[in-house]
Scaffold this active site. Sequence first.
Site, PDB file in Angstrom:
ATOM      1  CE1 TYR A  26      31.725  49.028  37.512  1.00 16.64           C
ATOM      2  CE2 TYR A  26      32.353  51.164  38.398  1.00 16.64           C
ATOM      3  CZ  TYR A  26      32.495  50.182  37.453  1.00 16.64           C
ATOM      4  OH  TYR A  26      33.400  50.331  36.429  1.00 16.64           O
ATOM      5  CG  ASN A  78      34.632  41.954  39.131  1.00 21.77           C
ATOM      6  OD1 ASN A  78      35.330  42.327  38.183  1.00 21.77           O
ATOM      7  ND2 ASN A  78      33.608  42.661  39.588  1.00 21.77           N
ATOM      8  CG  HIS A  84      38.925  45.182  30.231  1.00 25.02           C
ATOM      9  ND1 HIS A  84      37.871  44.422  29.770  1.00 25.02           N
ATOM     10  CD2 HIS A  84      38.439  45.871  31.311  1.00 25.02           C
ATOM     11  CE1 HIS A  84      36.794  44.660  30.519  1.00 25.02           C
ATOM     12  NE2 HIS A  84      37.121  45.532  31.459  1.00 25.02           N
ATOM     13  CG  ASP A  91      49.758  33.319  30.466  1.00 26.99           C
ATOM     14  OD1 ASP A  91      49.028  33.048  29.492  1.00 26.99           O
ATOM     15  OD2 ASP A  91      50.809  33.984  30.373  1.00 26.99           O
ATOM     16  CG  HIS A 104      32.748  41.710  34.427  1.00 21.84           C
ATOM     17  ND1 HIS A 104      33.922  42.229  34.923  1.00 21.84           N
ATOM     18  CD2 HIS A 104      33.083  40.801  33.497  1.00 21.84           C
ATOM     19  CE1 HIS A 104      34.933  41.659  34.299  1.00 21.84           C
ATOM     20  NE2 HIS A 104      34.454  40.782  33.433  1.00 21.84           N
ATOM     21  CG  LEU A 105      29.700  44.531  40.330  1.00 20.16           C
ATOM     22  CD1 LEU A 105      30.702  45.522  40.887  1.00 20.16           C
ATOM     23  CD2 LEU A 105      28.607  44.231  41.323  1.00 20.16           C
TER      24      LEU A 105
HETATM   25  O1  CA2 Z   1      31.580  45.652  36.055  1.00 24.38           O
HETATM   26  C1  CA2 Z   1      32.537  45.177  36.660  1.00 24.38           C
HETATM   27  O2  CA2 Z   1      32.428  44.392  37.606  1.00 24.38           O
HETATM   28  C2  CA2 Z   1      33.964  45.571  36.241  1.00 24.38           C
HETATM   29  O3  CA2 Z   1      34.814  44.461  36.445  1.00 24.38           O
HETATM   30  C3  CA2 Z   1      34.352  46.724  37.147  1.00 24.38           C
HETATM   31  C4  CA2 Z   1      35.714  47.300  36.794  1.00 24.38           C
HETATM   32  C5  CA2 Z   1      35.795  47.663  35.322  1.00 24.38           C
HETATM   33  O4  CA2 Z   1      37.107  48.097  34.999  1.00 24.38           O
HETATM   34  C6  CA2 Z   1      35.434  46.491  34.437  1.00 24.38           C
HETATM   35  O5  CA2 Z   1      35.448  46.907  33.090  1.00 24.38           O
HETATM   36  C7  CA2 Z   1      34.038  45.964  34.775  1.00 24.38           C
HETATM   37  C8  CA2 Z   1      35.999  48.540  37.625  1.00 24.38           C
HETATM   38  C9  CA2 Z   1      35.948  48.304  39.098  1.00 24.38           C
HETATM   39  C10 CA2 Z   1      36.085  49.633  39.760  1.00 24.38           C
HETATM   40  O6  CA2 Z   1      35.384  49.593  40.963  1.00 24.38           O
HETATM   41  C11 CA2 Z   1      34.901  50.763  41.437  1.00 24.38           C
HETATM   42  C12 CA2 Z   1      34.036  50.677  42.494  1.00 24.38           C
HETATM   43  C13 CA2 Z   1      33.482  51.807  43.020  1.00 24.38           C
HETATM   44  C14 CA2 Z   1      33.827  53.031  42.488  1.00 24.38           C
HETATM   45  C15 CA2 Z   1      34.697  53.118  41.432  1.00 24.38           C
HETATM   46  C16 CA2 Z   1      35.255  51.976  40.901  1.00 24.38           C
END
Ligand code: CA2
Length: 146
Positions: A26, A78, A84, A91, A104-105
């Site tokens: 990320y 985001n 998912h 909705d 998304h990052l």
């Molecule tokens: O890539 C993205 O922006 C996501 O939305 C990030 C989500 C993930 O479930 C999606 O599939 C893709 C997860 C966010 C969790 O954020 C964290 C940040 C720092 C450390 C751990 C998790």
Amino acid sequence: MADKPVIYVLNGPNLNLLGMREPEIYGSDTLDDIAGRLEDKAQAAGADIEVRQSNHEGHLIDWIHEAQSEDAKAILLNAAGFTHTSVTLHDAIKAVSVPVIEVHLSNPHAREPFRHRSLVGQAAHGTISGFGALSYLLALDAALQL
Ligand code: CA2
């Protein structure tokens, strides 16, 4: 003088930990770092942004409704893990006329199969993913041009 257009930037669960864990996936920017860059870009374009984060699905839904009632011009969303799974977010996006840009990052399609389906993306105007913090700035560019 007319109010500046406002763009909401909504962030879902665990994104408060950004920059502190899993930088290899990320990046090392915190959500505050990203918010600062978005603020600068929006200001230069004559727009206001409202950046929020919550670990609770209902907050995200309330803020989508609020964006509609505040006549926001776009929402960058985001939804993190809710992307998912959340029929209610799907909705809520369908229920408002404000265009939602999914952000998304990481690139969920290049990750585990359970990340390949996006209920948010199926309701959103468009999606930008895989560019790290830059995904948000690209999405803001798109929002400013809508
Ligand atoms: O890539 C993205 O922006 C996501 O939305 C990030 C989500 C993930 O479930 C999606 O599939 C893709 C997860 C966010 C969790 O954020 C964290 C940040 C720092 C450390 C751990 C998790």
